[in-house]
Design an enzyme around this catalytic site. Structure first.
Site, PDB file in Angstrom:
ATOM      1  N   ASN A  33      55.000   3.126  48.760  1.00 32.69           N
ATOM      2  CA  ASN A  33      55.786   1.905  48.700  1.00 32.69           C
ATOM      3  C   ASN A  33      57.291   2.109  48.880  1.00 32.69           C
ATOM      4  OD1 ASN A  33      57.112  -0.394  47.640  1.00 32.69           O
ATOM      5  ND2 ASN A  33      55.325  -0.985  46.457  1.00 32.69           N
ATOM      6  N   ASP A 164      58.285  10.463  38.927  1.00 27.35           N
ATOM      7  CA  ASP A 164      57.005  10.649  38.257  1.00 27.35           C
ATOM      8  C   ASP A 164      57.020  11.583  37.059  1.00 27.35           C
ATOM      9  OD1 ASP A 164      56.712   9.519  40.760  1.00 27.35           O
ATOM     10  OD2 ASP A 164      54.839  10.554  41.207  1.00 27.35           O
ATOM     11  N   GLU A 394      61.833  17.670  50.654  1.00 29.87           N
ATOM     12  CA  GLU A 394      61.542  16.578  49.708  1.00 29.87           C
ATOM     13  C   GLU A 394      62.701  16.423  48.713  1.00 29.87           C
ATOM     14  OE1 GLU A 394      57.841  17.209  47.693  1.00 29.87           O
ATOM     15  OE2 GLU A 394      57.830  15.216  46.760  1.00 29.87           O
TER      16      GLU A 394
END
Ligand code: GLC
Length: 421
Positions: A33, A164, A394
């Site tokens: 998302n 997370d 990342e």
């Protein structure tokens, strides 16, 4: 410079799976998302049609109640856990059952403005359809995740934060049982060094929550009642407010007066609530653990994110900027996601210290908004330097600057395109 722009575009092309972009091959083989919202803004710098497409494909996964899930499983892949069989959401396009930070509204405004500037055909019609999806999602946030109307929205799973594995969840997550009905078969540690990923025991807690909510049939009211993890969170609320402001602005441009009014009321509520989360003794904003009723004082980047959506007074901005400088001092690549050298700080474990290009992007916007142009520029140029030196990783080890996690990462490419434009 051109070389890096070309490389960033090449990464987005390589991660294209047909109108949507995976975060990186194998480790994250579906549409995520908030990754896609950042990617849409990256595309908006050179391919407006593709930018719209990214958001349109994301909106395909929207639920009837308005939620836009954190993962859309457009096509099967066996390189990721937990897949659709664990989520059990029973949607025609399989999706996960939780959500992620609503960057969508910010992206929609950026794409719309790029389209207007370029005089793109059909832009207004495409924007209106996506605007309706975004508005439905904002209504969902306020109804499902703030049923008491406090103005702050709550997360029922750490993954909803996008951060997370942040130390911000340690205390709240420790209360979640490690029992699961689903076998936990991790795939992430097959792609990336286990030292950079969450611990096994936390993975069992993550899946315990999925089992609990699946047993509620993914009904928001039932989940609210059963949740053993419930955090009214400042990073997500700040993003919701910034996106809400952008949507309110778009509604004005598009002549959607009732929607503009509705959004203004949401935004007003969240603005006041966020301001009340400022803690002068910490020089940061704090989230609240709704189960214990306590402030979450773990020092993470989330405490500075409200800069993005608030116009702060000078004293407060000075205190916040001074604290940010303290965290950045001596770092090769700011901005660390955990305060350097506190006990929970780990330079390479994801969200427990590393610097992320997209977080920097949001902080840069917030610093600019609050008249901290110099600090914003320092952060912008060090983010671009890190990418030019280490590649489109990342995230980055803030101490050594080393690129970590997955490589050829879409949102790092998008950040480069946006920040270097
Ligand atoms: C990780 C990150 C999350 C991101 C996803 C895909 O799960 O924590 O924020 O959306 O990877 O990049």
């Amino acid at each position: 410079m051109t070389k890096y722009f070309d490389e960033a575009k090449r990464i987005l092309a390589a991660n294209d799976r047909g109108g949507y972009t995976v975060p990186t091959d194998r480790l994250y083989p579906f549409q995520w998302n908030w990754d896609s919202a950042f990617v849409a803004m990256g595309f908006a710098t050179y391919d407006i049609d593709r930018a719209y497409r990214e958001l349109e494909r994301l909106a395909e996964g929207q639920w009837a109640d308005g939620m836009i899930p954190h993962i859309i499983f457009h096509q099967p892949s066996d390189t990721y856990f937990p897949g659709p069989g664990v989520w059990r959401t029973n949607h025609t396009i399989p999706t996960s059952g939780i959500t992620q930070p609503p960057v969508f509204g910010m992206a929609l405004r950026a794409v719309h403005e790029a389209a207007e500037k370029a005089g793109t055909d059909n832009a207004r019609a495409r924007t209106i359809v996506l605007f309706e999806a975004a508005l439905k999602w904002h209504r969902w946030w306020y109804a499902a995740r703030d049923p008491d109307g406090t103005g702050l929205v709550a997360l029922l799973h750490p993954w909803e934060s996008g951060s997370d594995n942040s130390p911000a969840w340690d205390v709240a997550l420790a209360r979640v049982p490690t029992t699961t009905n689903t076998a936990v078969v991790r795939k992430d540690t097959g792609h990336v060094n286990a030292d950079m990923r969450p611990r096994d025991e936390d993975y069992r807690r993550f899946i315990h929550l999925v089992d609990t909510y699946a047993a509620c049939g993914w009904n928001p009211a039932k989940q609210w009642e059963k949740a053993s993890f419930k955090v009214a969170e400042v990073q997500t609320s700040a993003i919701l407010l910034k996106a809400g402001e952008d949507l309110e602005h778009l509604a004005g441009q598009l002549g959607l007066d009732a929607a503009a009014e509705e959004l203004a009321a949401f935004n007003y509520r969240t603005r006041r609530a966020l301001l009340a989360q400022w803690r002068p003794n910490l020089s940061r904003f704090v989230s609240s653990d709704l189960i214990s009723g306590q402030d979450i004082e773990a020092p993470t980047q989330a405490g500075f994110l409200p800069l993005l959506a608030l116009d702060l007074d000078t004293d407060l901005t000075q205190a916040l900027a001074a604290e940010m400088r303290l965290w950045s001092d001596g770092m090769k690549v700011a901005f660390p996601t955990t305060k350097p050298f506190v006990e929970s700080f780990e330079a390479k474990r994801y969200w427990r210290g590393p610097s992320w290009a997209i977080i920097n992007w949001l902080l840069i916007d917030g610093l600019e908004r609050n008249a901290q142009a110099k600090m914003a520029e320092t952060l912008r140029s060090s983010t671009l330097d890190a990418i030019e030196t280490e590649g489109f990783a990342e995230y980055f080890d803030p101490i050594t600057g080393e690129g970590c996690g997955g490589l050829g990462f879409s949102w790092t490419a998008a950040t480069y395109l946006w920040l270097a434009r």
